[in-house]
Design a protein around this motif. Structure first.
Motif, PDB file in Angstrom:
ATOM      1  N   SER A 156       0.826  -1.211   0.000  1.00 21.31           N
ATOM      2  CA  SER A 156       0.000   0.000   0.000  1.00 21.31           C
ATOM      3  C   SER A 156       0.861   1.262   0.000  1.00 21.31           C
ATOM      4  CB  SER A 156      -0.930   0.003   1.212  1.00 21.31           C
ATOM      5  OG  SER A 156      -0.196   0.087   2.423  1.00 21.31           O
ATOM      6  N   ALA A 157       2.035   1.197   0.635  1.00 20.09           N
ATOM      7  CA  ALA A 157       2.934   2.346   0.634  1.00 20.09           C
ATOM      8  C   ALA A 157       3.625   2.515  -0.712  1.00 20.09           C
ATOM      9  CB  ALA A 157       3.969   2.203   1.747  1.00 20.09           C
ATOM     10  N   VAL A 158       4.065   1.392  -1.299  1.00 19.14           N
ATOM     11  CA  VAL A 158       4.775   1.457  -2.578  1.00 19.14           C
ATOM     12  C   VAL A 158       3.854   1.923  -3.695  1.00 19.14           C
ATOM     13  CG1 VAL A 158       5.963   0.089  -4.327  1.00 19.14           C
ATOM     14  CG2 VAL A 158       6.478  -0.266  -1.900  1.00 19.14           C
ATOM     15  N   PHE A 159       2.621   1.407  -3.699  1.00 21.39           N
ATOM     16  CA  PHE A 159       1.680   1.719  -4.784  1.00 21.39           C
ATOM     17  C   PHE A 159       0.629   2.733  -4.337  1.00 21.39           C
ATOM     18  CE2 PHE A 159       3.220  -2.602  -5.667  1.00 21.39           C
ATOM     19  CZ  PHE A 159       3.724  -2.408  -6.953  1.00 21.39           C
ATOM     20  N   ALA A 160       1.012   3.612  -3.415  1.00 25.12           N
ATOM     21  CA  ALA A 160       0.062   4.595  -2.883  1.00 25.12           C
ATOM     22  C   ALA A 160      -0.494   5.497  -3.981  1.00 25.12           C
ATOM     23  CB  ALA A 160       0.742   5.435  -1.797  1.00 25.12           C
ATOM     24  N   ASP A 161       0.345   5.870  -4.941  1.00 26.04           N
ATOM     25  CA  ASP A 161      -0.112   6.773  -6.007  1.00 26.04           C
ATOM     26  C   ASP A 161      -1.232   6.156  -6.834  1.00 26.04           C
ATOM     27  OD1 ASP A 161       1.733   8.701  -5.250  1.00 26.04           O
ATOM     28  OD2 ASP A 161       3.310   7.864  -6.527  1.00 26.04           O
ATOM     29  N   PHE A 162      -1.261   4.835  -6.935  1.00 28.66           N
ATOM     30  CA  PHE A 162      -2.286   4.163  -7.730  1.00 28.66           C
ATOM     31  C   PHE A 162      -3.515   3.803  -6.897  1.00 28.66           C
ATOM     32  CE2 PHE A 162       1.899   3.150  -9.487  1.00 28.66           C
ATOM     33  CZ  PHE A 162       1.745   3.595 -10.788  1.00 28.66           C
ATOM     34  N   LEU A 163      -3.341   3.691  -5.572  1.00 31.44           N
ATOM     35  CA  LEU A 163      -4.445   3.286  -4.710  1.00 31.44           C
ATOM     36  C   LEU A 163      -5.279   4.462  -4.225  1.00 31.44           C
ATOM     37  CD1 LEU A 163      -2.631   0.602  -2.500  1.00 31.44           C
ATOM     38  CD2 LEU A 163      -4.178   0.207  -4.416  1.00 31.44           C
ATOM     39  N   MET A 164      -4.710   5.650  -4.206  1.00 30.10           N
ATOM     40  CA  MET A 164      -5.438   6.816  -3.693  1.00 30.10           C
ATOM     41  C   MET A 164      -6.471   7.283  -4.715  1.00 30.10           C
ATOM     42  SD  MET A 164      -2.517   9.156  -1.845  1.00 30.10           S
ATOM     43  CE  MET A 164      -1.672   9.415  -3.415  1.00 30.10           C
ATOM     44  N   PRO A 165      -7.741   7.308  -4.337  1.00 27.76           N
ATOM     45  CA  PRO A 165      -8.761   7.783  -5.283  1.00 27.76           C
ATOM     46  C   PRO A 165      -8.787   9.300  -5.434  1.00 27.76           C
ATOM     47  CG  PRO A 165      -9.786   7.145  -3.225  1.00 27.76           C
ATOM     48  CD  PRO A 165      -8.332   6.778  -3.104  1.00 27.76           C
ATOM     49  N   TYR A 166      -8.251  10.018  -4.446  1.00 29.96           N
ATOM     50  CA  TYR A 166      -8.262  11.478  -4.475  1.00 29.96           C
ATOM     51  C   TYR A 166      -6.908  12.015  -4.045  1.00 29.96           C
ATOM     52  CZ  TYR A 166     -13.343  10.793  -4.434  1.00 29.96           C
ATOM     53  OH  TYR A 166     -14.626  10.374  -4.717  1.00 29.96           O
ATOM     54  N   ASP A 167      -6.707  13.284  -4.304  1.00 28.69           N
ATOM     55  CA  ASP A 167      -5.524  13.975  -3.803  1.00 28.69           C
ATOM     56  C   ASP A 167      -5.654  14.076  -2.279  1.00 28.69           C
ATOM     57  OD1 ASP A 167      -3.476  15.672  -3.093  1.00 28.69           O
ATOM     58  OD2 ASP A 167      -3.868  17.147  -4.652  1.00 28.69           O
ATOM     59  N   PRO A 168      -4.669  13.569  -1.512  1.00 29.26           N
ATOM     60  CA  PRO A 168      -4.825  13.556  -0.045  1.00 29.26           C
ATOM     61  C   PRO A 168      -4.817  14.932   0.603  1.00 29.26           C
ATOM     62  CG  PRO A 168      -2.624  12.849  -0.670  1.00 29.26           C
ATOM     63  CD  PRO A 168      -3.411  12.945  -1.941  1.00 29.26           C
ATOM     64  N   ILE A 169      -4.433  15.966  -0.124  1.00 17.20           N
ATOM     65  CA  ILE A 169      -4.426  17.312   0.464  1.00 17.20           C
ATOM     66  C   ILE A 169      -5.464  18.222  -0.186  1.00 17.20           C
ATOM     67  CG2 ILE A 169      -1.994  17.124   1.127  1.00 17.20           C
ATOM     68  CD1 ILE A 169      -1.278  18.882  -1.223  1.00 17.20           C
ATOM     69  N   MET A 204      -1.437   7.526   2.063  1.00 20.96           N
ATOM     70  CA  MET A 204      -0.224   8.337   1.971  1.00 20.96           C
ATOM     71  C   MET A 204       0.487   8.421   3.319  1.00 20.96           C
ATOM     72  SD  MET A 204       1.890   9.925   0.150  1.00 20.96           S
ATOM     73  CE  MET A 204       1.006   9.973  -1.410  1.00 20.96           C
ATOM     74  N   GLY A 205      -0.270   8.436   4.406  1.00 21.43           N
ATOM     75  CA  GLY A 205       0.346   8.420   5.731  1.00 21.43           C
ATOM     76  C   GLY A 205       1.125   7.152   5.977  1.00 21.43           C
ATOM     77  N   GLY A 206       0.654   6.026   5.418  1.00 20.35           N
ATOM     78  CA  GLY A 206       1.403   4.770   5.522  1.00 20.35           C
ATOM     79  C   GLY A 206       2.734   4.842   4.807  1.00 20.35           C
ATOM     80  N   ARG A 207       2.762   5.536   3.665  1.00 20.02           N
ATOM     81  CA  ARG A 207       4.044   5.709   2.969  1.00 20.02           C
ATOM     82  C   ARG A 207       5.014   6.524   3.811  1.00 20.02           C
ATOM     83  NH1 ARG A 207       4.371   8.026  -3.125  1.00 20.02           N
ATOM     84  NH2 ARG A 207       3.967   5.815  -3.570  1.00 20.02           N
ATOM     85  N   VAL A 208       4.524   7.592   4.431  1.00 25.09           N
ATOM     86  CA  VAL A 208       5.382   8.418   5.291  1.00 25.09           C
ATOM     87  C   VAL A 208       5.896   7.600   6.469  1.00 25.09           C
ATOM     88  CG1 VAL A 208       5.423  10.432   6.815  1.00 25.09           C
ATOM     89  CG2 VAL A 208       4.247  10.566   4.614  1.00 25.09           C
ATOM     90  N   ALA A 209       4.992   6.822   7.109  1.00 26.90           N
ATOM     91  CA  ALA A 209       5.383   6.020   8.270  1.00 26.90           C
ATOM     92  C   ALA A 209       6.411   4.963   7.893  1.00 26.90           C
ATOM     93  CB  ALA A 209       4.146   5.356   8.885  1.00 26.90           C
ATOM     94  N   LEU A 210       6.188   4.281   6.762  1.00 25.00           N
ATOM     95  CA  LEU A 210       7.127   3.237   6.345  1.00 25.00           C
ATOM     96  C   LEU A 210       8.477   3.834   5.957  1.00 25.00           C
ATOM     97  CD1 LEU A 210       7.362   0.199   5.859  1.00 25.00           C
ATOM     98  CD2 LEU A 210       6.724   0.613   3.470  1.00 25.00           C
ATOM     99  N   LYS A 211       8.455   4.979   5.307  1.00 22.22           N
ATOM    100  CA  LYS A 211       9.712   5.647   4.934  1.00 22.22           C
ATOM    101  C   LYS A 211      10.529   5.992   6.170  1.00 22.22           C
ATOM    102  CE  LYS A 211      11.422   9.982   2.935  1.00 22.22           C
ATOM    103  NZ  LYS A 211      11.033  11.269   2.308  1.00 22.22           N
ATOM    104  N   VAL A 212       9.875   6.600   7.152  1.00 22.32           N
ATOM    105  CA  VAL A 212      10.569   6.966   8.386  1.00 22.32           C
ATOM    106  C   VAL A 212      11.083   5.721   9.099  1.00 22.32           C
ATOM    107  CG1 VAL A 212      10.272   7.990  10.671  1.00 22.32           C
ATOM    108  CG2 VAL A 212       9.300   9.120   8.676  1.00 22.32           C
TER     109      VAL A 212
END
Length: 259
Positions: free
Chosen positions: A15-28, A60-68
Motif C-alpha cells: 500500500s505504501a509502494v503503490f500509494a499513487d495508484f491506490l489513492m482515489p483522491y488527492d490527499p491534500i 499516503m500516511g502509511g508511505r510516510v510512516a514506512l519511509k521513516v
C-alpha cells in the motif's frame, strides 16, 4: 500468526509502494462542502474537517510512516551494530566509553529529547529521523555488545587470532554472521515502535508538517472533532494497530526461524 504477520506487513508495504495508484483522491485536496462525511462508496473512510478524503490520507500516511521506519531502523541497526561489536571486541577503555555514551543517550526521555531537537532545528521528517535514530542506537549497540562478548573467547575466534586475522576480518566474517539473527528480530519488532513514535510526534505537532498526511496528524484532527464524527480517529488508529500486530507477529516468526 507468522503467516498473518507476514500478510499484514506485505499489505502495508504494498500500500505504501503503490500509494499513487491506490489513492482515489488527492490527499491534500480540500472540499469544505463535504467535511466530516461518514463513509460512503465515494469516500471509503469518510472525510475530515476540511473535506479531505481520509482513505487517501491514510494510504499516503502509511508511505510516510514506512519511509521513516525503514530509514530509522536501517541507520540505527547499522550504527548500533558497529558500535556494539567494537565495544565488545575492543579494548576495555573503548568499551567503557561506548557504554557511557549509550547510558547518556538512554537517560533522556524520547519526548523530551524530541522537544529539544525540534526547538533547535524545527519540526520535520528529518527531525523525527534524527530523534529516533539517536535514541535507538543504544538498544542495538547493547545487544550487539553482549552477543560479541559471548563469542569473543570462543575457540574459533582464538584460532583466527592465532592465524593473524585482522580485527575487521574477525568482526565481519565470524562475529557478524553469528549475531545478525537476534538483531534482525529486534529490528522487525522495532518497526511499529518507530511508526508509533512518528505518529505520536506528529500528533503533538512536532513531526510531519501539514498538509503532509500522517497517521498522527489524522488522529489529532479526529480527536478535535470526535464529538462530530468518530471516523477520523478510527481511520488514524486502525492502521497503527494493524502495523503493530503485523510486525510483532512477523518478528515472533523470525525468532522461531533463527532459533
Amino acid at each position: 500468526l507468522g503467516v498473518l504477520g507476514a500478510f499484514l506487513v506485505l499489505l502495508m508495504v504494498l500500500s505504501a509502494v503503490f500509494a499513487d495508484f491506490l489513492m482515489p483522491y488527492d490527499p491534500i485536496a480540500i472540499d469544505p462542502r463535504g467535511r466530516l462525511a461518514s463513509p460512503t462508496w465515494e469516500h471509503l473512510l469518510g472525510t475530515d474537517h476540511l473535506g479531505r478524503d481520509l482513505f487517501s490520507r491514510v494510504i499516503m500516511g502509511g508511505r510516510v510512516a514506512l519511509k521513516v521506519a525503514l530509514i530509522c531502523i536501517s541507520l540505527s541497526l547499522t550504527i548500533g551494530l558497529a558500535l556494539g561489536m567494537l565495544a565488545g571486541f575492543g579494548p576495555r577503555w573503548l568499551d567503557n566509553m561506548l557504554i557511557l555514551f549509550f547510558d547518556t543517550v538512554r537517560s533522556f526521555p524520547v519526548v523530551m529529547f524530541a522537544l529539544a531537537i525540534v526547538t533547535l532545528i524545527g519540526p520535520s521528517i528529518e527531525t523525527i529521523i534524527l530523534v529516533v535514530v539517536v535514541s535507538s542506537i543504544p538498544n542495538y549497540g547493547r545487544i550487539a555488545r553482549v552477543q560479541t562478548l559471548a563469542l569473543k573467547n570462543n575457540t574459533f575466534i582464538t584460532a583466527e587470532r592465532c592465524m593473524g586475522a585482522s580485527v575487521f576480518r574477525i568482526l565481519r566474517h565470524h562475529i557478524l554472521p553469528n549475531i545478525i539473527g537476534p538483531m534482525l528480530i529486534l529490528a522487525s519488532m522495532d518497526v511499529p515502535v518507530v511508526v508509533t513514535v512518528e505518529a505520536g510526534l506528529s500528533f503533538l505537532g512536532l513531526g510531519v508538517r501539514p498538509p503532509t498526511p500522517s497517521w498522527g496528524s489524522i488522529l489529532n484532527d479526529g480527536y478535535v472533532f470526535v464529538r462530530n464524527t468518530p471516523w477520523p480517529v478510527i481511520a488514524g488508529g486502525v492502521p497503527l494497530v494493524i502495523t503493530t500486530l503485523g510486525f510483532t507477529f512477523f518478528g515472533e516468526a523470525l525468532r522461531d526461524v533463527f532459533d
